[in-house]
Design an enzyme around this catalytic site. Structure first.
Site, PDB file in Angstrom:
ATOM      1  CB  CYS A 112      -1.289  72.292  -8.842  1.00 53.74           C
ATOM      2  SG  CYS A 112      -0.580  70.857  -9.655  1.00 53.74           S
ATOM      3  CG  HIS A 113      -2.440  67.727  -6.918  1.00 52.08           C
ATOM      4  ND1 HIS A 113      -1.577  67.943  -7.970  1.00 52.08           N
ATOM      5  CD2 HIS A 113      -3.001  66.511  -7.121  1.00 52.08           C
ATOM      6  CE1 HIS A 113      -1.605  66.883  -8.765  1.00 52.08           C
ATOM      7  NE2 HIS A 113      -2.460  66.008  -8.290  1.00 52.08           N
TER       8      HIS A 113
END
Length: 189
Positions: A112-113
């Site tokens: 994800c991030h």
């Protein structure tokens, strides 16, 4: 695949790490027989989040960044969460810890991030990876090639886009950690 005898660090940032992106990889490593050490900023517990805004459960921090080094582990998992990844990339200790895994050619999994931390560590040049879509330009500006796939493996670096990709992400991170040292190429700075 078995991770018997393997030790894996998983990072957590208080009120910022996305709970399923922390919990599912942790369980996958443990289910494969590996030992997991939760690494955070301070001793005690850290609360996770769900969908960045909703409070998650609290998890015990086994060691702080000042108590660990990449030499102690066979692999690293960096969960996402917008706030969690931002807190991690703002920490000199956390970034040094992450970079050391690349220097030692050990497997790293980031979802994800979490690739924000890899950008900060300067380890993406020449690598192909995926992430949450909003990181595409950041990754490209750091010298990486971004692709929109469920899971991408590039010489020991495992990346995925979001919690929906967790089954594929967890399977690949276990596989890469089982393959061990030397699977990951040295960071291309």
């Amino acid at each position: 695949m078995t991770l018997e005898g393997k030790s894996v660090a998983i990072l957590i940032a208080p009120r910022g790490t996305e709970e399923p992106e922390f919990l599912k990889p942790k369980q996958a490593v443990e289910d494969a027989g590996g030992e997991v050490t939760v690494v955070g900023f301070e001793p005690g517990e850290a609360r996770t989040v769900n969908s960045d805004l909703d409070e998650g459960a609290s998890y015990t921090i086994d060691k702080t960044f000042s108590e660990v080094q990449a030499d102690d582990f066979d692999g690293l998992v960096v969960p996402g969460g917008t706030v969690g990844a931002d807190k991690l990339r703002g920490s000199v200790e956390a970034i040094g810890f992450i970079r050391a895994f690349f220097d030692q050619k050990k497997p790293v999994a980031a979802i994800c991030h979490a690739p924000w931390t890899l950008i900060e560590a300067g380890v993406l040049k020449g690598r192909t990876l995926t992430s949450y879509p909003t990181l595409k330009v950041d990754i490209e500006n750091a010298g990486g090639a971004w692709t929109n796939e469920e899971v991408v493996v590039d010489n020991g670096l495992v990346t995925s886009r979001d919690p929906n990709d967790l089954p594929a992400f967890c399977a690949k991170l276990v596989e890469e950690i089982a393959e061990g040292v030397g699977a990951a190429l040295e960071a291309g700075n």
